[in-house]
Design a protein around this motif. Structure first.
Motif, PDB file in Angstrom:
ATOM      1  N   ARG A  23      32.941  36.125  43.579  1.00 46.46           N
ATOM      2  CA  ARG A  23      33.467  35.409  44.655  1.00 46.46           C
ATOM      3  C   ARG A  23      34.700  36.409  45.309  1.00 46.46           C
ATOM      4  NH1 ARG A  23      33.140  29.961  42.951  1.00 46.46           N
ATOM      5  NH2 ARG A  23      31.060  29.827  42.511  1.00 46.46           N
ATOM      6  N   LYS A  24      35.646  36.581  44.396  1.00 42.45           N
ATOM      7  CA  LYS A  24      36.868  37.464  44.643  1.00 42.45           C
ATOM      8  C   LYS A  24      36.586  38.598  45.240  1.00 42.45           C
ATOM      9  CE  LYS A  24      41.131  38.572  42.714  1.00 42.45           C
ATOM     10  NZ  LYS A  24      42.174  38.884  41.824  1.00 42.45           N
ATOM     11  N   ASP A  25      35.476  39.470  44.641  1.00 39.72           N
ATOM     12  CA  ASP A  25      35.202  40.941  45.114  1.00 39.72           C
ATOM     13  C   ASP A  25      34.546  40.661  46.568  1.00 39.72           C
ATOM     14  OD1 ASP A  25      36.171  41.883  42.799  1.00 39.72           O
ATOM     15  OD2 ASP A  25      33.968  42.202  41.990  1.00 39.72           O
ATOM     16  N   SER A  26      33.874  39.712  46.683  1.00 40.18           N
ATOM     17  CA  SER A  26      32.846  39.478  48.170  1.00 40.18           C
ATOM     18  C   SER A  26      34.166  39.340  49.096  1.00 40.18           C
ATOM     19  CB  SER A  26      31.913  38.468  47.741  1.00 40.18           C
ATOM     20  OG  SER A  26      30.889  38.721  47.008  1.00 40.18           O
ATOM     21  N   SER A  27      35.010  38.271  48.875  1.00 39.78           N
ATOM     22  CA  SER A  27      36.124  37.819  49.573  1.00 39.78           C
ATOM     23  C   SER A  27      36.868  39.443  50.077  1.00 39.78           C
ATOM     24  CB  SER A  27      37.053  36.916  49.083  1.00 39.78           C
ATOM     25  OG  SER A  27      37.989  36.658  49.947  1.00 39.78           O
ATOM     26  N   ASN A  28      37.125  40.062  48.939  1.00 36.66           N
ATOM     27  CA  ASN A  28      37.989  41.191  49.469  1.00 36.66           C
ATOM     28  C   ASN A  28      37.229  42.096  50.181  1.00 36.66           C
ATOM     29  OD1 ASN A  28      40.164  40.313  47.741  1.00 36.66           O
ATOM     30  ND2 ASN A  28      39.701  41.370  45.839  1.00 36.66           N
TER      31      ASN A  28
END
Length: 57
Positions: A23-28
């Motif tokens: 999720r963090k990678d997708s958000s970034n």
């Protein structure tokens, strides 16, 4: 971090931690794409392109 290292880190992480990292990678990625899009729409259209577009009418 290199892709292989990141994959190894995610595979050794708990499923919940892996989901949070994804999720963090997708958000970034989403934030980066929005920033690039905002830069692109802020650019002016070159005169040559406007001239070509006017000839299509």
């Amino acid at each position: 971090m290199k892709n292989g290292e990141q994959e190894a880190k995610l595979s050794s992480a708990t499923p919940r931690a892996a989901m949070q990292a994804n999720r963090k990678d997708s958000s970034n990625l989403g934030n980066a794409l929005r920033a690039v899009y905002q830069d692109a729409i802020g650019e002016s259209v070159p005169d040559e392109m406007l001239d070509l577009l006017s000839k299509l009418k």
